[in-house]
Design a protein around this motif. Structure first.
Motif, PDB file in Angstrom:
ATOM      1  N   ARG A  58     -12.751-126.593 -17.246  1.00 36.57           N
ATOM      2  CA  ARG A  58     -13.864-125.648 -17.159  1.00 36.57           C
ATOM      3  C   ARG A  58     -14.058-124.917 -18.473  1.00 36.57           C
ATOM      4  O   ARG A  58     -15.193-124.678 -18.924  1.00 36.57           O
ATOM      5  CB  ARG A  58     -13.605-124.643 -16.043  1.00 36.57           C
ATOM      6  N   ASP A  59     -12.957-124.555 -19.128  1.00 37.32           N
ATOM      7  CA  ASP A  59     -13.063-123.807 -20.375  1.00 37.32           C
ATOM      8  C   ASP A  59     -13.745-124.621 -21.468  1.00 37.32           C
ATOM      9  O   ASP A  59     -14.500-124.069 -22.277  1.00 37.32           O
ATOM     10  CB  ASP A  59     -11.674-123.355 -20.839  1.00 37.32           C
ATOM     11  N   GLU A  60     -13.493-125.925 -21.504  1.00 37.03           N
ATOM     12  CA  GLU A  60     -14.161-126.753 -22.513  1.00 37.03           C
ATOM     13  C   GLU A  60     -15.646-126.850 -22.234  1.00 37.03           C
ATOM     14  O   GLU A  60     -16.463-126.879 -23.172  1.00 37.03           O
ATOM     15  CB  GLU A  60     -13.509-128.128 -22.571  1.00 37.03           C
ATOM     16  N   LEU A  61     -16.027-126.906 -20.968  1.00 39.99           N
ATOM     17  CA  LEU A  61     -17.451-126.898 -20.630  1.00 39.99           C
ATOM     18  C   LEU A  61     -18.067-125.557 -20.997  1.00 39.99           C
ATOM     19  O   LEU A  61     -19.166-125.499 -21.577  1.00 39.99           O
ATOM     20  CB  LEU A  61     -17.629-127.180 -19.140  1.00 39.99           C
ATOM     21  N   LEU A  62     -17.393-124.457 -20.691  1.00 39.32           N
ATOM     22  CA  LEU A  62     -17.890-123.138 -21.070  1.00 39.32           C
ATOM     23  C   LEU A  62     -18.060-123.024 -22.581  1.00 39.32           C
ATOM     24  O   LEU A  62     -19.055-122.487 -23.069  1.00 39.32           O
ATOM     25  CB  LEU A  62     -16.929-122.046 -20.583  1.00 39.32           C
ATOM     26  N   THR A  63     -17.081-123.530 -23.316  1.00 36.70           N
ATOM     27  CA  THR A  63     -17.171-123.471 -24.774  1.00 36.70           C
ATOM     28  C   THR A  63     -18.388-124.228 -25.275  1.00 36.70           C
ATOM     29  O   THR A  63     -19.104-123.754 -26.177  1.00 36.70           O
ATOM     30  CB  THR A  63     -15.884-124.045 -25.413  1.00 36.70           C
ATOM     31  N   ALA A  64     -18.650-125.400 -24.699  1.00 34.27           N
ATOM     32  CA  ALA A  64     -19.828-126.171 -25.104  1.00 34.27           C
ATOM     33  C   ALA A  64     -21.111-125.397 -24.824  1.00 34.27           C
ATOM     34  O   ALA A  64     -22.042-125.376 -25.656  1.00 34.27           O
ATOM     35  CB  ALA A  64     -19.848-127.514 -24.377  1.00 34.27           C
ATOM     36  N   LEU A  65     -21.186-124.739 -23.674  1.00 33.28           N
ATOM     37  CA  LEU A  65     -22.370-123.944 -23.342  1.00 33.28           C
ATOM     38  C   LEU A  65     -22.516-122.748 -24.280  1.00 33.28           C
ATOM     39  O   LEU A  65     -23.624-122.400 -24.704  1.00 33.28           O
ATOM     40  CB  LEU A  65     -22.278-123.459 -21.893  1.00 33.28           C
ATOM     41  N   ILE A  66     -21.392-122.128 -24.605  1.00 34.40           N
ATOM     42  CA  ILE A  66     -21.412-120.967 -25.500  1.00 34.40           C
ATOM     43  C   ILE A  66     -21.854-121.377 -26.902  1.00 34.40           C
ATOM     44  O   ILE A  66     -22.688-120.711 -27.530  1.00 34.40           O
ATOM     45  CB  ILE A  66     -20.031-120.288 -25.517  1.00 34.40           C
ATOM     46  N   VAL A  67     -21.310-122.472 -27.403  1.00 34.11           N
ATOM     47  CA  VAL A  67     -21.701-122.956 -28.731  1.00 34.11           C
ATOM     48  C   VAL A  67     -23.186-123.295 -28.750  1.00 34.11           C
ATOM     49  O   VAL A  67     -23.910-122.956 -29.700  1.00 34.11           O
ATOM     50  CB  VAL A  67     -20.839-124.164 -29.137  1.00 34.11           C
ATOM     51  N   PRO A 120     -17.201-110.422 -20.492  1.00 35.57           N
ATOM     52  CA  PRO A 120     -16.315-111.575 -20.703  1.00 35.57           C
ATOM     53  C   PRO A 120     -16.087-112.336 -19.398  1.00 35.57           C
ATOM     54  O   PRO A 120     -16.063-111.751 -18.319  1.00 35.57           O
ATOM     55  CB  PRO A 120     -15.020-110.937 -21.218  1.00 35.57           C
ATOM     56  N   VAL A 121     -15.929-113.648 -19.517  1.00 39.60           N
ATOM     57  CA  VAL A 121     -15.648-114.480 -18.343  1.00 39.60           C
ATOM     58  C   VAL A 121     -14.159-114.348 -18.020  1.00 39.60           C
ATOM     59  O   VAL A 121     -13.314-114.609 -18.887  1.00 39.60           O
ATOM     60  CB  VAL A 121     -16.000-115.951 -18.617  1.00 39.60           C
ATOM     61  N   PRO A 122     -13.806-113.955 -16.808  1.00 41.91           N
ATOM     62  CA  PRO A 122     -12.377-113.801 -16.464  1.00 41.91           C
ATOM     63  C   PRO A 122     -11.594-115.093 -16.707  1.00 41.91           C
ATOM     64  O   PRO A 122     -12.010-116.179 -16.314  1.00 41.91           O
ATOM     65  CB  PRO A 122     -12.426-113.466 -14.965  1.00 41.91           C
ATOM     66  N   GLY A 123     -10.458-114.949 -17.384  1.00 44.35           N
ATOM     67  CA  GLY A 123      -9.584-116.085 -17.625  1.00 44.35           C
ATOM     68  C   GLY A 123      -9.987-116.981 -18.764  1.00 44.35           C
ATOM     69  O   GLY A 123      -9.301-117.975 -19.044  1.00 44.35           O
ATOM     70  N   TYR A 124     -11.088-116.649 -19.443  1.00 45.48           N
ATOM     71  CA  TYR A 124     -11.555-117.500 -20.546  1.00 45.48           C
ATOM     72  C   TYR A 124     -11.352-116.792 -21.876  1.00 45.48           C
ATOM     73  O   TYR A 124     -11.693-115.619 -22.026  1.00 45.48           O
ATOM     74  CB  TYR A 124     -13.031-117.845 -20.373  1.00 45.48           C
ATOM     75  N   SER A 125     -10.823-117.516 -22.846  1.00 48.80           N
ATOM     76  CA  SER A 125     -10.671-117.003 -24.208  1.00 48.80           C
ATOM     77  C   SER A 125     -11.391-117.946 -25.162  1.00 48.80           C
ATOM     78  O   SER A 125     -11.059-119.131 -25.232  1.00 48.80           O
ATOM     79  CB  SER A 125      -9.187-116.904 -24.584  1.00 48.80           C
ATOM     80  N   ALA A 126     -12.386-117.437 -25.869  1.00 52.87           N
ATOM     81  CA  ALA A 126     -13.198-118.289 -26.738  1.00 52.87           C
ATOM     82  C   ALA A 126     -12.362-118.831 -27.892  1.00 52.87           C
ATOM     83  O   ALA A 126     -11.666-118.074 -28.569  1.00 52.87           O
ATOM     84  CB  ALA A 126     -14.383-117.506 -27.281  1.00 52.87           C
ATOM     85  N   PRO A 127     -12.429-120.138 -28.144  1.00 53.49           N
ATOM     86  CA  PRO A 127     -11.671-120.730 -29.248  1.00 53.49           C
ATOM     87  C   PRO A 127     -12.372-120.526 -30.583  1.00 53.49           C
ATOM     88  O   PRO A 127     -13.510-120.033 -30.647  1.00 53.49           O
ATOM     89  CB  PRO A 127     -11.636-122.216 -28.876  1.00 53.49           C
ATOM     90  N   VAL A 128     -11.710-120.941 -31.645  1.00 57.29           N
ATOM     91  CA  VAL A 128     -12.243-120.759 -32.994  1.00 57.29           C
ATOM     92  C   VAL A 128     -13.531-121.546 -33.191  1.00 57.29           C
ATOM     93  O   VAL A 128     -14.345-121.208 -34.061  1.00 57.29           O
ATOM     94  CB  VAL A 128     -11.169-121.162 -34.041  1.00 57.29           C
ATOM     95  N   ASP A 129     -13.762-122.583 -32.367  1.00 58.53           N
ATOM     96  CA  ASP A 129     -14.986-123.380 -32.491  1.00 58.53           C
ATOM     97  C   ASP A 129     -16.248-122.544 -32.325  1.00 58.53           C
ATOM     98  O   ASP A 129     -17.322-122.937 -32.790  1.00 58.53           O
ATOM     99  CB  ASP A 129     -15.014-124.481 -31.419  1.00 58.53           C
TER     100      ASP A 129
END
Length: 232
Positions: A58-67, A120-129
Motif C-alpha cells: 500500500r505504501d508504494e502505491l501511496l508514494t506513486a500517487l503522492i509523486v 498525514p496518512v497513519p502508518g505511512y512515512s514518505a520516502p526520499v523519492d
C-alpha cells in the motif's frame, strides 16, 4: 522479440494507470487511510497477487500517487511562471500567477491536494523519492525571488538577530544565493499560501469570504510584498 516487449510494456503502463486511477477514486470516496491493495484489486477485477506485481505494498502505491500529485501541481506552477515570464510580467505578478495556478490546481484536484498537503496518512512515512517532486512549487517561487534579487532587487524585510542563525541555515539548505533576511519570509509565505488554499478547500472560508478569487489575489500579492518583491 522487441514487438512482444513493447506490447508488454504498453500493457504494464495501462494497468499501472488503471490501478492509480482506481486508487484516486478510493481516495476521493474514503480517504487515504482506508486505501488498500485488496480493495483496489477487487474493484478492477484482479487477484491481489497480480496487483502486487505492480505495487508490492500500500505504501508504494501511496508514494506513486503522492509523486504524481506533486509533479502535477509542480508542472502547473512552472507553466504559470513560464507564461508570466514570457509576457514580461514583473516579479510580483509572476509570484501571484504561480500562487493562483497552485490554487486552481487544488480546486480541480481536492483529494490529491489533501493527500499531499492535508493530514498525514497513519502508518505511512514518505520516502526520499517524494522530495524532488515536492520541491517543484517551492523551487519555482524561490526562482522568482532569486531572479528579482539578482535583477531589480528586493526590499529586504527586517531580520531579528535571534533568528539570523536559523535564517543562515535555511538559506544554505534550500535558498542559496539569497540574503538570509528573505528566507524566513519565504518560508512564512509558503506556509500562508498552503493555509489560504486549505482554508478555502476545507470549508473554513464558508460564510466568511465570498469573492474568493479577488480575496486570494490580494492575499497572494500581500505575501509577495512581505518578501520584498518589486511591482515593476
Amino acid at each position: 522479440m522487441s514487438t512482444v516487449r513493447g506490447a508488454r510494456e504498453r500493457a504494464r503502463i495501462e494497468v499501472t494507470a488503471a490501478i492509480k486511477d482506481e486508487a484516486r477514486r478510493m481516495l476521493a470516496a474514503e480517504g487515504a487511510a482506508k486505501l488498500s491493495l485488496r480493495a483496489v484489486a477487487r474493484e478492477l477485477g484482479m487477484v491481489s497477487s497480480a496487483l502486487y506485481r505492480y505495487f508490492p505494498s500500500r505504501d508504494e502505491l501511496l508514494t506513486a500517487l503522492i509523486v504524481d500529485a506533486y509533479d502535477s501541481v509542480g508542472a502547473a506552477a512552472e507553466e504559470a511562471d513560464a507564461r508570466a515570464l514570457a509576457a514580461a510580467a514583473p516579479p510580483r505578478a509572476r509570484w501571484v500567477a504561480v500562487c493562483e495556478a497552485v490554487r486552481a490546481w487544488a480546486l480541480e484536484h481536492p483529494h490529491e491536494y489533501s493527500l499531499i498537503y492535508g493530514s498525514p496518512v497513519p502508518g505511512y512515512s514518505a520516502p526520499v523519492d517524494t522530495v524532488g517532486p515536492a520541491s517543484r512549487v517551492g523551487n519555482t517561487l524561490i526562482g522568482i525571488v532569486r531572479a528579482a534579487y539578482e535583477g531589480r532587487g528586493l526590499a529586504l524585510p527586517p531580520l531579528p538577530a535571534a533568528l539570523r542563525p536559523e535564517a543562515l541555515r535555511m538559506t544554505a539548505d534550500f535558498a542559496e544565493g539569497l540574503p538570509p533576511e528573505v528566507t524566513p519570509a519565504l518560508v512564512a509565505a509558503w506556509a500562508q499560501l498552503v493555509g489560504l488554499i486549505s482554508f478555502e478547500l476545507f470549508g473554513q472560508f464558508d460564510r466568511v469570504v465570498e469573492d474568493r478569487d479577488t480575496f486570494f489575489a490580494h492575499a497572494a500579492t500581500q505575501l509577495a510584498h512581505g518578501i520584498g518583491l518589486p511591482t515593476s
